[in-house]
Design a protein around this motif. Structure first.
Motif, PDB file in Angstrom:
ATOM      1  N   UNK A 150       8.030   4.798  -3.353  1.00  0.00           N
ATOM      2  CA  UNK A 150       6.989   3.802  -3.112  1.00  0.00           C
ATOM      3  C   UNK A 150       5.632   4.253  -3.660  1.00  0.00           C
ATOM      4  N   UNK A 151       5.409   5.532  -3.710  1.00  0.00           N
ATOM      5  CA  UNK A 151       4.126   6.065  -4.172  1.00  0.00           C
ATOM      6  C   UNK A 151       4.009   6.065  -5.692  1.00  0.00           C
ATOM      7  N   UNK A 152       5.109   6.256  -6.407  1.00  0.00           N
ATOM      8  CA  UNK A 152       5.077   6.421  -7.856  1.00  0.00           C
ATOM      9  C   UNK A 152       4.352   5.307  -8.618  1.00  0.00           C
ATOM     10  N   UNK A 153       4.544   4.010  -8.288  1.00  0.00           N
ATOM     11  CA  UNK A 153       3.841   2.966  -9.057  1.00  0.00           C
ATOM     12  C   UNK A 153       2.318   3.038  -8.958  1.00  0.00           C
ATOM     13  N   UNK A 154       1.800   3.723  -7.954  1.00  0.00           N
ATOM     14  CA  UNK A 154       0.351   3.794  -7.756  1.00  0.00           C
ATOM     15  C   UNK A 154      -0.275   5.003  -8.446  1.00  0.00           C
ATOM     16  N   UNK A 155       0.555   5.877  -9.031  1.00  0.00           N
ATOM     17  CA  UNK A 155       0.027   7.059  -9.701  1.00  0.00           C
ATOM     18  C   UNK A 155      -0.433   6.723 -11.115  1.00  0.00           C
ATOM     19  N   UNK A 156      -1.479   7.346 -11.565  1.00  0.00           N
ATOM     20  CA  UNK A 156      -2.000   7.111 -12.908  1.00  0.00           C
ATOM     21  C   UNK A 156      -1.262   7.992 -13.908  1.00  0.00           C
ATOM     22  N   UNK A 157      -1.006   7.472 -15.111  1.00  0.00           N
ATOM     23  CA  UNK A 157      -0.295   8.286 -16.110  1.00  0.00           C
ATOM     24  C   UNK A 157      -1.172   9.423 -16.621  1.00  0.00           C
ATOM     25  N   UNK A 190       0.850  -1.186   0.000  1.00  0.00           N
ATOM     26  CA  UNK A 190       0.000   0.000   0.000  1.00  0.00           C
ATOM     27  C   UNK A 190       0.883   1.232   0.000  1.00  0.00           C
ATOM     28  N   UNK A 191       0.574   2.170  -0.879  1.00  0.00           N
ATOM     29  CA  UNK A 191       1.405   3.365  -1.040  1.00  0.00           C
ATOM     30  C   UNK A 191       1.170   4.391   0.051  1.00  0.00           C
ATOM     31  N   UNK A 192       2.092   5.289   0.149  1.00  0.00           N
ATOM     32  CA  UNK A 192       2.026   6.384   1.106  1.00  0.00           C
ATOM     33  C   UNK A 192       0.990   7.386   0.634  1.00  0.00           C
ATOM     34  N   UNK A 193       0.027   7.692   1.480  1.00  0.00           N
ATOM     35  CA  UNK A 193      -1.024   8.644   1.143  1.00  0.00           C
ATOM     36  C   UNK A 193      -0.928   9.841   2.081  1.00  0.00           C
ATOM     37  N   UNK A 194      -0.332  10.931   1.620  1.00  0.00           N
ATOM     38  CA  UNK A 194      -0.211  12.084   2.513  1.00  0.00           C
ATOM     39  C   UNK A 194      -1.570  12.699   2.800  1.00  0.00           C
ATOM     40  N   UNK A 195      -1.735  13.184   4.010  1.00  0.00           N
ATOM     41  CA  UNK A 195      -2.972  13.871   4.373  1.00  0.00           C
ATOM     42  C   UNK A 195      -2.950  15.269   3.779  1.00  0.00           C
ATOM     43  N   UNK A 196      -4.074  15.644   3.228  1.00  0.00           N
ATOM     44  CA  UNK A 196      -4.163  16.990   2.671  1.00  0.00           C
ATOM     45  C   UNK A 196      -4.351  17.984   3.803  1.00  0.00           C
ATOM     46  N   UNK A 197      -3.580  19.044   3.767  1.00  0.00           N
ATOM     47  CA  UNK A 197      -3.676  20.077   4.782  1.00  0.00           C
ATOM     48  C   UNK A 197      -4.422  21.268   4.207  1.00  0.00           C
ATOM     49  N   UNK A 198      -5.391  21.733   4.910  1.00  0.00           N
ATOM     50  CA  UNK A 198      -6.150  22.882   4.460  1.00  0.00           C
ATOM     51  C   UNK A 198      -5.686  24.097   5.250  1.00  0.00           C
ATOM     52  N   UNK A 199      -5.157  25.112   4.577  1.00  0.00           N
ATOM     53  CA  UNK A 199      -4.561  26.235   5.280  1.00  0.00           C
ATOM     54  C   UNK A 199      -5.539  27.055   6.096  1.00  0.00           C
ATOM     55  N   UNK A 200      -6.858  26.948   5.814  1.00  0.00           N
ATOM     56  CA  UNK A 200      -7.817  27.746   6.566  1.00  0.00           C
ATOM     57  C   UNK A 200      -8.334  27.030   7.794  1.00  0.00           C
ATOM     58  N   UNK A 201      -7.847  25.813   8.062  1.00  0.00           N
ATOM     59  CA  UNK A 201      -8.252  25.080   9.264  1.00  0.00           C
ATOM     60  C   UNK A 201      -7.191  25.265  10.334  1.00  0.00           C
ATOM     61  N   UNK A 202      -7.624  25.624  11.525  1.00  0.00           N
ATOM     62  CA  UNK A 202      -6.664  25.851  12.613  1.00  0.00           C
ATOM     63  C   UNK A 202      -5.885  24.588  12.954  1.00  0.00           C
ATOM     64  N   UNK A 203      -6.507  23.407  12.754  1.00  0.00           N
ATOM     65  CA  UNK A 203      -5.860  22.144  13.122  1.00  0.00           C
ATOM     66  C   UNK A 203      -4.699  21.804  12.192  1.00  0.00           C
ATOM     67  N   UNK A 204      -4.740  22.259  10.949  1.00  0.00           N
ATOM     68  CA  UNK A 204      -3.697  21.881   9.984  1.00  0.00           C
ATOM     69  C   UNK A 204      -2.916  23.067   9.447  1.00  0.00           C
ATOM     70  N   UNK A 205      -3.255  24.272   9.870  1.00  0.00           N
ATOM     71  CA  UNK A 205      -2.584  25.473   9.365  1.00  0.00           C
ATOM     72  C   UNK A 205      -1.084  25.413   9.643  1.00  0.00           C
ATOM     73  N   UNK A 206      -0.702  24.921  10.816  1.00  0.00           N
ATOM     74  CA  UNK A 206       0.709  24.835  11.177  1.00  0.00           C
ATOM     75  C   UNK A 206       1.494  23.906  10.271  1.00  0.00           C
ATOM     76  N   UNK A 207       0.871  22.831   9.791  1.00  0.00           N
ATOM     77  CA  UNK A 207       1.564  21.896   8.902  1.00  0.00           C
ATOM     78  C   UNK A 207       1.929  22.557   7.584  1.00  0.00           C
ATOM     79  N   UNK A 208       1.039  23.387   7.081  1.00  0.00           N
ATOM     80  CA  UNK A 208       1.320  24.096   5.836  1.00  0.00           C
ATOM     81  C   UNK A 208       2.439  25.108   6.054  1.00  0.00           C
ATOM     82  N   UNK A 209       2.357  25.857   7.144  1.00  0.00           N
ATOM     83  CA  UNK A 209       3.352  26.896   7.401  1.00  0.00           C
ATOM     84  C   UNK A 209       4.716  26.313   7.762  1.00  0.00           C
TER      85      UNK A 209
END
Length: 199
Positions: free
Chosen positions: A72-79, A1-20
């Motif tokens: 590890x993620x590249x083989x799971x991406x669609x062309x 199973x490939x690595x699936x990064x969590x999407x960070x939304x900059x307008x959410x206080x819970x994930x704003x720090x991850x983007x910055x």
């Protein structure tokens, strides 16, 4: 199973720090001591830093090197071959004036008068200016090549209040003279009042 990064939304206080945090990492690791005389030189140094430094570091969330997770993620991406590019149509927010016109690049374009005073989106599509409100196209004009032009579609202003009339100036009152209405009474009433018996 490939690595699936969590999407960070900059307008959410819970994930704003991850983007910055990624921006802070770039500023503290790449930018100090940077010397370049052109944008091309900056981009070349940035590519070298990404491959030689950033992608080799152990990520704080995944606890593994970024380049290993990417491999590890590249083989799971669609062309992308054969797919139509995503249509990117830049649009700008405008406010329709009280006269039911929108200004765009020094020209004025009419909109249906009921949208006067409201915010609308304008965008260029195939040589035309499209004007949208609430995801619905409300007007479409040929894009003017000149400046200070007024493009009007007559149906946009049909039924518009004050259309064809001079608007009253602010602060002025319009009075209309007329004949005063007076109650008519028989003369006997006045005689009774004069003799003191009228009530």
């Amino acid at each position: 199973m490939g690595f699936r990064p969590r999407l960070c939304q900059p307008y959410r206080a819970q994930t704003k720090g991850k983007v910055e945090r990624g921006i802070r990492y770039l500023r503290t690791s790449f930018l100090p001591g940077l010397q370049a005389f052109s944008l091309e030189e900056v981009n070349g140094q940035l590519r070298g830093w990404v491959h030689g430094v950033a992608n080799r570091r152990v990520h704080g969330t995944t606890h593994e090197a970024v380049r290993e997770a990417w491999a590890r993620e590249q083989p799971h991406l669609q062309p992308l071959a054969g797919r139509q590019p995503y249509p990117l149509v830049p649009q700008e927010l405008r406010k329709a004036g009280r006269d039911a016109y929108v200004t765009y690049r020094a020209n004025r374009y009419s909109v249906p008068w009921r949208y006067a005073g409201q915010e609308v989106w304008v965008r260029e599509v195939a040589g035309h200016l499209e004007i949208h409100r609430d995801q619905q196209a409300i007007a479409r004009h040929p894009l003017s090549a000149g400046r200070y032009q007024v493009l009007t579609q007559a149906e946009h202003h049909q039924g518009m209040p004050y259309r064809g009339e001079a608007r009253p100036a602010p602060g002025k009152v319009r009075l209309q003279a007329g004949v005063p209405q007076v109650e008519a009474r028989p003369l006997a009433h006045y005689q009774a009042w004069a003799e003191g018996g009228g009530r």
